[in-house]
Design a protein around this motif. Structure first.
Motif, PDB file in Angstrom:
ATOM      1  N   PHE A  67     -14.328  52.427  28.494  1.00 39.34           N
ATOM      2  CA  PHE A  67     -13.971  51.113  29.017  1.00 39.34           C
ATOM      3  C   PHE A  67     -14.661  49.966  28.288  1.00 39.34           C
ATOM      4  O   PHE A  67     -14.168  48.852  28.286  1.00 39.34           O
ATOM      5  CB  PHE A  67     -14.271  51.035  30.516  1.00 39.34           C
ATOM      6  CG  PHE A  67     -13.299  51.820  31.339  1.00 39.34           C
ATOM      7  CD1 PHE A  67     -11.977  51.455  31.387  1.00 39.34           C
ATOM      8  CD2 PHE A  67     -13.711  52.926  32.046  1.00 39.34           C
ATOM      9  CE1 PHE A  67     -11.068  52.173  32.146  1.00 39.34           C
ATOM     10  CE2 PHE A  67     -12.815  53.660  32.808  1.00 39.34           C
ATOM     11  CZ  PHE A  67     -11.491  53.278  32.850  1.00 39.34           C
ATOM     12  N   ARG A  69     -15.260  49.954  25.005  1.00 43.36           N
ATOM     13  CA  ARG A  69     -14.811  49.928  23.609  1.00 43.36           C
ATOM     14  C   ARG A  69     -14.006  48.653  23.364  1.00 43.36           C
ATOM     15  O   ARG A  69     -13.164  48.266  24.167  1.00 43.36           O
ATOM     16  CB  ARG A  69     -13.960  51.169  23.331  1.00 43.36           C
ATOM     17  CG  ARG A  69     -13.560  51.324  21.899  1.00 43.36           C
ATOM     18  CD  ARG A  69     -12.890  52.650  21.615  1.00 43.36           C
ATOM     19  NE  ARG A  69     -11.827  52.918  22.588  1.00 43.36           N
ATOM     20  CZ  ARG A  69     -11.646  54.083  23.192  1.00 43.36           C
ATOM     21  NH1 ARG A  69     -12.454  55.079  22.951  1.00 43.36           N
ATOM     22  NH2 ARG A  69     -10.666  54.252  24.042  1.00 43.36           N
ATOM     23  N   SER A  70     -14.254  48.001  22.241  1.00 42.29           N
ATOM     24  CA  SER A  70     -13.572  46.757  21.911  1.00 42.29           C
ATOM     25  C   SER A  70     -12.354  47.064  21.048  1.00 42.29           C
ATOM     26  O   SER A  70     -12.411  47.024  19.820  1.00 42.29           O
ATOM     27  CB  SER A  70     -14.536  45.830  21.168  1.00 42.29           C
ATOM     28  OG  SER A  70     -13.863  44.671  20.761  1.00 42.29           O
ATOM     29  N   ASP A  71     -11.219  47.385  21.706  1.00 39.51           N
ATOM     30  CA  ASP A  71     -10.004  47.693  20.962  1.00 39.51           C
ATOM     31  C   ASP A  71      -8.853  46.750  21.305  1.00 39.51           C
ATOM     32  O   ASP A  71      -7.724  46.977  20.908  1.00 39.51           O
ATOM     33  CB  ASP A  71      -9.584  49.146  21.187  1.00 39.51           C
ATOM     34  CG  ASP A  71      -9.432  49.498  22.640  1.00 39.51           C
ATOM     35  OD1 ASP A  71      -9.594  48.601  23.487  1.00 39.51           O
ATOM     36  OD2 ASP A  71      -9.174  50.674  22.943  1.00 39.51           O
ATOM     37  N   LEU A  73      -7.349  46.220  24.128  1.00 40.71           N
ATOM     38  CA  LEU A  73      -6.531  46.597  25.287  1.00 40.71           C
ATOM     39  C   LEU A  73      -7.162  46.073  26.571  1.00 40.71           C
ATOM     40  O   LEU A  73      -8.383  46.047  26.705  1.00 40.71           O
ATOM     41  CB  LEU A  73      -6.419  48.123  25.392  1.00 40.71           C
ATOM     42  CG  LEU A  73      -5.503  48.823  24.407  1.00 40.71           C
ATOM     43  CD1 LEU A  73      -5.617  50.332  24.572  1.00 40.71           C
ATOM     44  CD2 LEU A  73      -4.072  48.404  24.633  1.00 40.71           C
ATOM     45  N   VAL A  75      -8.415  46.325  30.425  1.00 39.10           N
ATOM     46  CA  VAL A  75      -9.151  47.433  31.027  1.00 39.10           C
ATOM     47  C   VAL A  75      -8.239  48.358  31.831  1.00 39.10           C
ATOM     48  O   VAL A  75      -8.500  49.562  31.938  1.00 39.10           O
ATOM     49  CB  VAL A  75     -10.324  46.901  31.870  1.00 39.10           C
ATOM     50  CG1 VAL A  75      -9.833  46.261  33.140  1.00 39.10           C
ATOM     51  CG2 VAL A  75     -11.312  47.987  32.197  1.00 39.10           C
ATOM     52  N   LYS A  78      -6.743  51.178  29.374  1.00 34.82           N
ATOM     53  CA  LYS A  78      -7.647  51.826  28.417  1.00 34.82           C
ATOM     54  C   LYS A  78      -7.510  53.346  28.362  1.00 34.82           C
ATOM     55  O   LYS A  78      -7.854  53.952  27.374  1.00 34.82           O
ATOM     56  CB  LYS A  78      -9.100  51.493  28.756  1.00 34.82           C
ATOM     57  CG  LYS A  78      -9.481  50.077  28.473  1.00 34.82           C
ATOM     58  CD  LYS A  78     -10.203  49.961  27.196  1.00 34.82           C
ATOM     59  CE  LYS A  78     -10.702  48.541  27.021  1.00 34.82           C
ATOM     60  NZ  LYS A  78     -11.351  48.347  25.788  1.00 34.82           N
ATOM     61  N   ARG A  79      -7.031  53.993  29.430  1.00 35.28           N
ATOM     62  CA  ARG A  79      -7.046  55.455  29.457  1.00 35.28           C
ATOM     63  C   ARG A  79      -5.757  56.077  28.974  1.00 35.28           C
ATOM     64  O   ARG A  79      -5.546  57.271  29.142  1.00 35.28           O
ATOM     65  CB  ARG A  79      -7.387  55.934  30.857  1.00 35.28           C
ATOM     66  CG  ARG A  79      -8.828  55.577  31.199  1.00 35.28           C
ATOM     67  CD  ARG A  79      -9.266  56.065  32.513  1.00 35.28           C
ATOM     68  NE  ARG A  79      -9.377  57.512  32.512  1.00 35.28           N
ATOM     69  CZ  ARG A  79      -9.614  58.229  33.595  1.00 35.28           C
ATOM     70  NH1 ARG A  79      -9.752  57.637  34.748  1.00 35.28           N
ATOM     71  NH2 ARG A  79      -9.706  59.524  33.536  1.00 35.28           N
TER      72      ARG A  79
END
Length: 114
Positions: A67, A69-71, A73, A75, A78-79
């Motif tokens: 959660f 991680r800076s990608d 997306l 929250v 994220k999964r």
């Protein structure tokens, strides 16, 4: 002058400092003893296995990494695929419910023909 709410007169009335700082229904703090254990035992039962065998792997640190991680997306996505399906289903039900409510309001606003 100190004031206190009177439950009888339903208004503010004059009061002493002690009465003003002790509202109705509340009592001053007094030290209390811990209650005696009702079902307390001094030793664990021997017929049950150790508590460690019931515990699973702690996934908190893994989920924190996912959660945080800076990608780019949000929250709630994220999964991966399960989150996307849940999000899309929720949005479809929300839009469908809104359309249903608008149609019901339109039908209810039409006069009945006799």
């Amino acid at each position: 002058m100190y004031y206190k709410f009177s439950g009888f007169a339903q208004r503010l009335v004059g009061a002493t400092a002690a009465a003003a700082y002790t509202p109705q229904g509340l009592k001053p703090l007094v030290p209390t003893e811990s209650p005696a254990l009702i079902f307390g035992t001094s030793k664990p039962p021997s017929d049950l296995p150790a508590a460690e065998s019931f515990l699973g792997k702690n996934k908190v640190s893994d989920l924190q990494k996912v959660f945080q991680r800076s990608d780019g997306l949000p929250v709630h996505l994220k999964r991966g695929v399960p989150d996307k399906m849940l999000y899309r289903t929720t949005m479809a039900l929300t839009i469908g419910g809104t359309i249903y409510c608008l149609v019901a309001l339109y039908i209810a606003s039409q006069p009945k023909n006799k």
